[in-house]
Write an enzyme that holds these catalytic residues in place. Structure first.
Site, PDB file in Angstrom:
ATOM      1  CG  ASP A 179      40.434  38.188  46.201  1.00 33.61           C
ATOM      2  OD1 ASP A 179      41.286  38.472  45.337  1.00 33.61           O
ATOM      3  OD2 ASP A 179      39.238  37.979  45.919  1.00 33.61           O
ATOM      4  CG  ASP A 202      43.434  39.796  41.219  1.00 29.77           C
ATOM      5  OD1 ASP A 202      44.397  40.139  40.513  1.00 29.77           O
ATOM      6  OD2 ASP A 202      42.398  39.277  40.746  1.00 29.77           O
TER       7      ASP A 202
END
Length: 339
Positions: A179, A202
């Protein structure tokens, strides 16, 4: 005569109080950790900027490592934070999602109550409070600077969290693991140009509309680059144009993305893809999201560009379709923006 003198004194005091502050002008503010600037922290420089400035204000940050949890509040605008050297001007912090909250993030309890409570019973910080830099304001630029979250791999750890509109990153390094970059607000526009962005899982995620131009995107483990959560009524999410994907030597299978929410939009066009990109290209996250995910490619090259092996619910654009996807067109949301 006394009354007139008193009136003049009061008038002078009023004018002095309402006069422009020392930093209420377009002059550049200099920040330096070694004390050679006007401020030693970027946070202190941000604090003296006037709300809703109608002029361009540069905060020039000299080489050095600035351990700060920096917030650009929503009442600021037209600020450029410019580093002296991209690789040697570093904003860093080390929060991650599984750190226990302290009094800075948990104002519902008093300091005394917090002290009396065992650490194990406190809630975790969470992903969205783990940022190193959070940008709540509009019309903010970061240039020639590194922003990193150097937390241990113990949970999600955001380096950059954007909330505002018309945000630009020019020649920046954005470093982290899971992230790294959170584009956190729907119908906001962000431009990343000539940037280096790295992470694990991600590491570019969220609902904003973002254009990545000539960026180097580096995957550090077998995982996923993007996790878009583009709203259904927004035409574009993430567009990567003329970017190069690279990987660590240990990586064998890296996905271009997976949809964090229904209708996630991600396009890679004119990009160079390494052999380690998964042949299927994309992951559904949840099977039902195959029905709504908007995952696209066009004119990519390199050993990882493999249209024939991609999942059936992704799509290759035609030349005509690709010609319509320009920076101006993508950023034409509620109003025009030509960065």
């Amino acid at each position: 005569m006394k009354q007139l003198l008193t009136l003049l004194i009061l008038l002078t005091a009023t004018l002095t109080a309402t006069a422009a502050g020392k930093y209420d002008n377009p002059d550049t503010i200099v920040v330096a950790r070694d004390g050679t600037g006007e401020f030693r922290t970027i946070t202190d420089a941000i604090e003296v900027c006037r709300a809703f400035m109608d002029y361009h204000k540069v905060i020039f940050v000299k080489r050095g490592t600035y351990k700060e949890k920096l917030i650009i509040p929503q009442w600021l605008q037209n600020i450029e934070i410019c580093g002296e050297d991209r690789d040697e001007t570093i904003i860093t912090y080390d929060d991650h999602a599984n750190i226990k909250m302290d009094g800075n993030y948990w104002p519902a309890v008093t300091k005394e109550q917090l002290i009396s409570m065992s650490v194990d019973n406190r809630p975790n910080l969470g992903t969205f409070r783990s940022f190193t830099v959070r940008i709540d304001a509009n019309d903010i630029t970061f240039k020639n600077i590194t922003i990193e979250n150097n937390a241990a791999k113990l949970g999600q750890a955001v380096a950059v969290h954007t909330q505002g509109d018309r945000i630009v990153f020019l020649n920046c390094r954005l470093l982290g693991n899971q992230d790294t970059v959170y584009t956190g607000m729907p119908r906001t526009r962000i431009l990343f140009k000539d940037c280096y962005i790295e992470g694990t899982t991600d590491f570019i995620f969220g609902p904003s509309t973002a254009w990545f131009e000539n960026c180097a995107i580096h995957g550090k483990i077998n995982s996923y680059i993007t996790a878009a959560s583009t709203p259904e009524d927004v035409a574009y999410g993430y567009v990567f144009n003329n970017c190069t994907i690279t990987v660590d030597p240990t990586v064998t299978k890296l996905f271009l993305g997976r949809p964090w929410r229904d209708y996630g939009y991600t396009l890679f066009m004119n990009c160079v893809l390494p052999a380690q990109i998964a042949p299927e290209g994309w992951h559904h996250w949840q099977v039902e999201r195959q029905k709504t995910a908007r995952y696209l490619e066009y004119n990519n090259s390199g050993p990882g560009a493999s249209p024939k092996t991609r999942v059936g619910w992704s799509r290759q654009l035609t030349k005509k379709e690709a010609a319509e996807i320009t920076l101006d067109h993508v950023f034409q949301l509620d109003n025009a923006w030509k960065p």
